[in-house]
Motif scaffolding. Structure first.
Motif, PDB file in Angstrom:
ATOM      1  N   GLY A  86      36.045  60.522 -35.377  1.00 25.01           N
ATOM      2  CA  GLY A  86      36.868  59.967 -34.302  1.00 25.01           C
ATOM      3  C   GLY A  86      36.051  59.559 -33.102  1.00 25.01           C
ATOM      4  O   GLY A  86      34.830  59.429 -33.172  1.00 25.01           O
ATOM      5  N   VAL A  87      36.747  59.356 -32.001  1.00 20.87           N
ATOM      6  CA  VAL A  87      36.066  58.911 -30.785  1.00 20.87           C
ATOM      7  C   VAL A  87      35.436  60.109 -30.084  1.00 20.87           C
ATOM      8  O   VAL A  87      35.899  61.237 -30.196  1.00 20.87           O
ATOM      9  N   GLU A 142      44.653  56.129 -23.965  1.00 20.69           N
ATOM     10  CA  GLU A 142      44.594  55.355 -25.212  1.00 20.69           C
ATOM     11  C   GLU A 142      43.353  55.703 -26.018  1.00 20.69           C
ATOM     12  O   GLU A 142      43.402  55.794 -27.245  1.00 20.69           O
ATOM     13  N   TRP A 143      42.225  55.911 -25.340  1.00 20.58           N
ATOM     14  CA  TRP A 143      40.973  56.264 -26.030  1.00 20.58           C
ATOM     15  C   TRP A 143      41.137  57.590 -26.767  1.00 20.58           C
ATOM     16  O   TRP A 143      40.803  57.701 -27.946  1.00 20.58           O
ATOM     17  N   LYS A 144      41.658  58.578 -26.062  1.00 26.53           N
ATOM     18  CA  LYS A 144      41.844  59.898 -26.674  1.00 26.53           C
ATOM     19  C   LYS A 144      42.875  59.858 -27.802  1.00 26.53           C
ATOM     20  O   LYS A 144      42.854  60.703 -28.700  1.00 26.53           O
ATOM     21  N   GLY A 145      43.766  58.869 -27.774  1.00 25.05           N
ATOM     22  CA  GLY A 145      44.806  58.753 -28.786  1.00 25.05           C
ATOM     23  C   GLY A 145      44.380  57.996 -30.035  1.00 25.05           C
ATOM     24  O   GLY A 145      45.157  57.870 -30.979  1.00 25.05           O
ATOM     25  N   ILE A 146      43.154  57.486 -30.050  1.00 25.94           N
ATOM     26  CA  ILE A 146      42.688  56.746 -31.228  1.00 25.94           C
ATOM     27  C   ILE A 146      42.476  57.729 -32.376  1.00 25.94           C
ATOM     28  O   ILE A 146      41.714  58.691 -32.264  1.00 25.94           O
ATOM     29  N   LYS A 192      41.615  47.678 -26.286  1.00 26.66           N
ATOM     30  CA  LYS A 192      42.223  46.644 -25.435  1.00 26.66           C
ATOM     31  C   LYS A 192      43.598  46.232 -25.959  1.00 26.66           C
ATOM     32  O   LYS A 192      44.518  45.995 -25.176  1.00 26.66           O
ATOM     33  N   ARG A 193      43.753  46.175 -27.280  1.00 24.09           N
ATOM     34  CA  ARG A 193      45.083  45.863 -27.838  1.00 24.09           C
ATOM     35  C   ARG A 193      46.086  46.952 -27.471  1.00 24.09           C
ATOM     36  O   ARG A 193      47.234  46.664 -27.149  1.00 24.09           O
ATOM     37  N   GLN A 194      45.650  48.206 -27.520  1.00 27.59           N
ATOM     38  CA  GLN A 194      46.538  49.316 -27.154  1.00 27.59           C
ATOM     39  C   GLN A 194      46.919  49.212 -25.676  1.00 27.59           C
ATOM     40  O   GLN A 194      48.080  49.435 -25.311  1.00 27.59           O
ATOM     41  N   LEU A 195      45.973  48.885 -24.831  1.00 24.97           N
ATOM     42  CA  LEU A 195      46.255  48.754 -23.395  1.00 24.97           C
ATOM     43  C   LEU A 195      47.215  47.594 -23.117  1.00 24.97           C
ATOM     44  O   LEU A 195      48.032  47.670 -22.202  1.00 24.97           O
ATOM     45  N   ALA A 251      41.239  59.297 -35.877  1.00 24.63           N
ATOM     46  CA  ALA A 251      39.964  59.270 -36.598  1.00 24.63           C
ATOM     47  C   ALA A 251      39.993  58.240 -37.728  1.00 24.63           C
ATOM     48  O   ALA A 251      38.962  57.643 -38.056  1.00 24.63           O
ATOM     49  N   LYS A 252      41.163  57.992 -38.296  1.00 23.86           N
ATOM     50  CA  LYS A 252      41.276  57.023 -39.400  1.00 23.86           C
ATOM     51  C   LYS A 252      40.867  55.616 -38.948  1.00 23.86           C
ATOM     52  O   LYS A 252      40.293  54.856 -39.735  1.00 23.86           O
ATOM     53  N   VAL A 253      41.123  55.279 -37.694  1.00 24.85           N
ATOM     54  CA  VAL A 253      40.700  53.975 -37.166  1.00 24.85           C
ATOM     55  C   VAL A 253      39.174  53.879 -37.232  1.00 24.85           C
ATOM     56  O   VAL A 253      38.624  52.870 -37.682  1.00 24.85           O
ATOM     57  N   CYS A 254      38.499  54.931 -36.801  1.00 28.89           N
ATOM     58  CA  CYS A 254      37.029  54.961 -36.845  1.00 28.89           C
ATOM     59  C   CYS A 254      36.532  54.929 -38.289  1.00 28.89           C
ATOM     60  O   CYS A 254      35.576  54.217 -38.610  1.00 28.89           O
ATOM     61  N   GLN A 255      37.186  55.667 -39.158  1.00 28.79           N
ATOM     62  CA  GLN A 255      36.782  55.707 -40.560  1.00 28.79           C
ATOM     63  C   GLN A 255      36.926  54.332 -41.209  1.00 28.79           C
ATOM     64  O   GLN A 255      36.051  53.901 -41.972  1.00 28.79           O
TER      65      GLN A 255
END
Length: 188
Positions: free
Chosen positions: A47-48, A155-159, A132-135, A161-165
């Motif tokens: 994740g982030v 938004e950053w903390k809400g990303i 940026k899309r989330q914002l 881990a699957k997005v990163c994967q």
């Protein structure tokens, strides 16, 4: 960089000669107080990591400070030792400066060799677009840079881990596309 209002680039609209612009084709601008924030962040399979504010124009010393309070704590958060990590960064001159190289060596951080001008390959660039899309989903614009920072942090903390994967897993496809384009532009 994350802007409080609108894009940080040009937008184009195709029109027939003499045809007027429509309201929906024009984006307003703000002369004063629009604001923007510059942030540094990292990601891994897990994740982030930490997101750190970049103050003013970043130099090599600020980059070392950011790595100290952003990258190293992120490794701790993920439960990953420095020895088991490989750090990827672009070839920005401040990243490759003697000061930064010495700091990386002193910490025992292995750095992945990375080609210059290769944003389409770098997973974090796609993660910034995701952020940026989330914002942009917020119904109202932030009232100032402090609110923009707060929203970006949320938004950053809400990303997930699957997005990163997914971004990490897409790397072979991106590399293949660059090879197929003989180093030229790709859809990424």
């Amino acid at each position: 960089m994350i802007n409080r209002f609108g894009s940080d680039g040009r937008k184009w609209v195709w029109k027939q000669k003499g045809q007027p612009l429509l309201d929906r084709e024009v984006e307003g601008t703000v002369k004063y107080g629009s604001g923007k924030i510059m942030v540094w962040g990292c990601m891994s399979w897990d994740g982030v990591g930490r997101m750190v504010e970049v103050e003013g124009k970043m130099n090599a010393q600020q980059y070392v400070d950011i790595l100290t309070c952003g990258y190293l704590p992120s490794l701790e958060d993920w439960g990953v030792s420095v020895e088991k990590s490989i750090f990827q960064q672009d070839n920005d001159p401040k990243h490759t400066s003697k000061l930064v190289q010495k700091w990386l060596d002193d910490q025992g951080i292995e750095v992945l060799d990375w080609p210059a001008q290769s944003q389409d390959l770098n997973p974090i660039e796609h993660l910034w677009e995701h952020l940026k899309r989330q914002l942009n989903k917020w119904e109202t614009a932030p009232k100032g840079v402090f609110e923009l920072w707060d929203r970006a942090s949320v938004e950053w903390k809400g990303i997930d881990a699957k997005v990163c994967q997914n971004l990490v897993e897409s790397l072979p496809r991106r590399i293949e596309a660059v090879i197929k384009a003989k180093g030229g532009h790709t859809k990424y």
